[in-house]
Design a protein around this motif. Structure first.
Motif: not given
Length: 534
Positions: A232-254
């Motif tokens: 279950y601690w292993l499963a915490v790591v992606p939950l840290i990565i995913l919010p950063l992923f969404v924020i960094l996706m915002i400036p991307l262009r189609e």
């Protein structure tokens, strides 16, 4: 990108006064940038004589690279979490084998379900993504991958507080959702990169998707190597990565190709300028995209399936599906999911968890980095051929190792045979991982997004993704039972035969797409069938 058609490009610009709307304030126009561009060409015969490395450096210098690099690095965060999901079962399953009959995963059936839910979810996610990329666009569809990933990993974390009958179902639902996100991302990420990168660097950047997968696998192996870290601690790591992923996706262009297909011509021009920079002839590139789309206007899902009756559409899809089948029936996911169990079978391995981190995860990352560099230097066909040969030989020798450790070659109570031949097993495993990582990990996805015509790209890539994850579900779900049926050496020998067939298929059917624009690749298949008709 280059200065090959300077006069023609100036005429294009002069004929289209609205082109000025493409450019942001302070950015030089195409006419200005073309005046400043030297007559040095990427496909200059002098560079051809100097070698592929010179062409690669010239392409890198000619294009603005920070924008496509940012696009690539942000997009592959999706496949990073995918790799983490793929590798999760190896360190997690030992922790889930407890003495509690209600929560334990000691039974082979429970372990097979746990592993197979990733590819089962993957084939569902890939099918959904294939529909959404045409409806919502590449960028928005990729951002949505964070939803199934987040809920899936959250359920796995929360399962720790459960006991009794509900424990395993919650784990299974979490695994299915992370598998859904994995298949979803495996379609979106290569597509958005291939449609954004310049033709001369497309293989290089597209291979980063597989590199991120291997980094994700290595990450979960490295963290899981510490026995104090629970599932279950292993499963915490992606939950840290995913919010950063969404924020960094915002400036991307189609992607410009999707924008043009939807009639958003000015936005496509701005996106091309942002991706290529002011020194590039984006007018010519956009004209090629527009011509390709006018010749093959995008269609819906049902019409796209009907379009597959045409030979010029079915042919590239056939090649893509075959590559996906060879990739999965090479046994790679069985090796990844059951790496610790496989290494435990090897005689003198004292700590299979640590070795799986170094042998599987570490070698995958290093070999994939090499594959990223070679994708646009050596070419796709050459890498696939070399990789298939190495995987074929290594699976044959790994099967031979296990075969020689059975009667009458070796007494079952003696460890001497295993100790004497441990080097053969380790070397075979390393060669297999290297062969897969430099070629068969990334290139089937790269080639699929390159050869499927734009008219049916969403549908075609969706079908290829569905086939890929269906095959992965079969391999991982039945691997344990398959080993019981044909023994471990028989399983590895069958993987060897598959890669021999993959080698022959590559030599006969797979075209070289290195350095070609997506429009040129589409013309290639059309010309083949036009010639055959004549």
């Amino acid at each position: 990108c280059g200065s090959r058609d300077l006069i023609q490009s100036r005429e294009m610009t002069a004929q289209e006064p609205e082109i000025n709307h493409y450019f942001l304030e302070g950015t030089p126009t195409v006419s200005q940038s073309l005046e400043e561009t030297s007559s040095f060409e990427i496909d200059n015969p002098i560079i051809d004589d100097a070698g592929r490395w010179a062409r690669f450096k010239a392409a890198w210098a000619r294009n603005r690279t920070w924008s496509i690099t940012y696009t690539t690095l942000v997009a592959v965060m999706g496949t990073l979490v995918s790799g983490y999901s793929l590798g999760f079962s190896s360190p997690a399953l030992p922790d889930l084998k407890t003495d509690d009959p209600d929560t334990s995963f000691n039974k082979t059936l429970h372990q097979d379900i746990f592993s197979a839910l990733i590819p089962i979810g993957g084939l569902t996610g890939g099918a959904v993504a294939g529909w959404l990329v045409e409806l919502l666009g590449r960028k928005v569809t990729l951002m949505l991958t964070s939803i199934p990933f987040t809920f899936g990993w959250l359920l796995i974390v929360l399962s720790h507080g459960l006991r009794g009958f509900a424990f395993r179902p919650i784990i299974y639902v979490g695994r299915f959702l992370t598998g859904f996100g994995t298949g979803y991302a495996s379609l979106c990420v290569p597509l958005i990169i291939s449609e954004s990168a310049p033709a001369s660097l497309r293989g290089f950047f597209s291979a980063f998707a597989q590199l991120a997968v291997t980094v994700g696998i290595f990450l979960v192996y490295a963290i899981g190597a510490f026995e104090v870290v629970t599932y279950y601690w292993l499963a915490v790591v992606p939950l840290i990565i995913l919010p950063l992923f969404v924020i960094l996706m915002i400036p991307l262009r189609e992607t410009p190709r999707w924008l043009v297909s939807k009639g958003k011509r000015l936005q496509a021009g701005r996106t091309l300028l942002w991706l290529r920079g002011g020194r590039c002839n984006i007018v010519k590139e956009q004209r090629l995209i527009e011509k390709s789309i006018s010749d093959s206007t995008g269609v819906g899902v049902l019409k796209g399936i009907l379009e597959l009756r045409k030979k010029e559409n079915f042919h590239p899809l056939f090649v893509a599906i075959a590559l996906m089948l060879f990739q999965q029936f090479s046994g790679i996911n069985a090796i990844i999911f059951y790496s610790e169990e496989i290494l435990e079978r090897i005689g003198s391995i004292k700590n299979p968890r640590v070795l799986s981190t170094l042998a599987i995860g570490g070698v995958q990352v290093v070999a994939t980095v090499v594959g990223v560099i070679l994708a646009d230097l050596a070419g796709r066909r050459k890498l696939l051929t070399v990789g298939a040969f190495g995987m074929c030989v290594s699976m044959a020798t790994l099967g031979l190792y296990y075969f020689l450790n059975t009667e009458p070659f070796c007494h079952p109570d003696s460890s001497k045979c295993k100790d004497d031949l441990t080097w053969l097993a380790i070397v075979s495993l390393m060669i297999y991982i290297i062969g897969f990582s430099i070629a068969w990990g990334a290139l089937p996805w790269v080639i699929t997004t390159e050869i499927i015509p734009l008219r049916i790209r969403g549908v075609g890539v969706g079908i290829a993704t569905f086939i890929n994850w269906s095959s992965a579900a079969v391999v991982t779900g039945f691997f344990a039972e398959y080993v019981k049926l044909v023994k471990i050496w028989g399983a590895f020998w069958s993987f060897s035969v598959v890669m021999l067939l993959g080698l022959l298929f590559t030599l006969v059917f797979v075209p070289e797409t290195k350095g070609k624009s997506l429009e040129d690749v589409e013309k290639l298949f059309k010309s083949i069938h036009r010639t055959s008709v004549n």
